[in-house]
Design a protein around this motif. Sequence first.
Motif, short mmCIF file in Angstrom:
data_model
loop_
_atom_site.label_atom_id
_atom_site.label_comp_id
_atom_site.label_asym_id
_atom_site.label_seq_id
_atom_site.Cartn_x
_atom_site.Cartn_y
_atom_site.Cartn_z
N CYS A 1 0.80 -1.22 0.00
CA CYS A 1 0.00 0.00 0.00
C CYS A 1 0.83 1.27 0.00
CB CYS A 1 -0.89 0.03 1.23
SG CYS A 1 -2.01 -1.35 1.35
N ASP B 1 -8.29 1.96 -5.12
CA ASP B 1 -7.47 1.90 -6.33
C ASP B 1 -6.64 0.62 -6.42
OD1 ASP B 1 -8.49 4.36 -7.04
OD2 ASP B 1 -6.84 5.45 -6.10
N LEU B 2 -7.27 -0.51 -6.18
CA LEU B 2 -6.59 -1.80 -6.22
C LEU B 2 -6.18 -2.17 -7.64
CD1 LEU B 2 -5.85 -4.50 -4.73
CD2 LEU B 2 -8.13 -5.29 -5.40
N TYR B 3 -4.95 -2.67 -7.79
CA TYR B 3 -4.50 -3.22 -9.06
C TYR B 3 -3.45 -4.29 -8.80
CZ TYR B 3 -0.38 -0.15 -8.71
OH TYR B 3 0.76 0.49 -8.30
N ALA B 4 -3.29 -5.18 -9.75
CA ALA B 4 -2.31 -6.27 -9.65
C ALA B 4 -1.09 -5.92 -10.49
CB ALA B 4 -2.93 -7.57 -10.12
N GLU B 5 0.08 -6.23 -9.95
CA GLU B 5 1.32 -5.96 -10.68
C GLU B 5 2.16 -7.24 -10.69
OE1 GLU B 5 4.84 -3.28 -9.32
OE2 GLU B 5 3.40 -2.03 -10.42
N LEU C 1 -0.49 -7.43 -5.09
CA LEU C 1 -1.70 -6.60 -5.05
C LEU C 1 -1.32 -5.24 -4.48
CD1 LEU C 1 -4.35 -9.16 -3.77
CD2 LEU C 1 -4.00 -8.34 -6.11
N LYS C 2 -1.52 -4.21 -5.25
CA LYS C 2 -1.16 -2.84 -4.86
C LYS C 2 -2.45 -2.06 -4.62
CE LYS C 2 3.29 -3.12 -6.37
NZ LYS C 2 4.49 -2.60 -5.80
N ALA C 3 -2.40 -1.13 -3.67
CA ALA C 3 -3.56 -0.29 -3.37
C ALA C 3 -3.10 0.96 -2.64
CB ALA C 3 -4.56 -1.06 -2.50
N ARG C 4 -4.03 1.88 -2.47
CA ARG C 4 -3.77 3.07 -1.67
C ARG C 4 -4.46 2.89 -0.33
NH1 ARG C 4 -5.38 8.31 -3.33
NH2 ARG C 4 -7.28 7.41 -4.11
#
Length: 160
Positions: free
Chosen positions: A61, A93-97, A114-117
Amino acid sequence: MTNQSQICTEAPAYFDLHITGLGYVNRLREVPVKRGEAFWACDIAALHGAKEAVQTTYFDCRISGTEAETVIKRCDKALKEKRKVLIGFKLGDLYAEPFVYDNGKKKGQTGISLKARLLFIHWIKIDGELVYKAPAKTASDPLNSEAEHLEAEDQNDVVA
């Protein structure tokens, strides 16, 4: 024919996808950036599933907003002392990297991060002791009124 000035003055509409839950905070860090200002980040090991068989999902995060940043920085000392820091959180604002493992049993394999704010912290417990609780939201809070509006719409859409 549509009036151009009318289109330009309307407020933009957004559809937010938020994740709420509780989890353990790890790797609180300040991330330096070559161009621009450094930012704070952390990992959250979110808990879910049955109490008898808890599962964990990890989120990397970026901490957004001054309130969330101020509150999470209070935990820095406890985290460095390897104490357990549990938070109630809201992510957006979840997205996968994708990434490739550099070492270990999975070296060379592709993984997903899994990335998010981190938008909001509801409460913080350090070693089971409540050390922070966010103030209650007021009715005039835009996020609160938006949630109530969406909840009312959902109730109207239910077919008996």
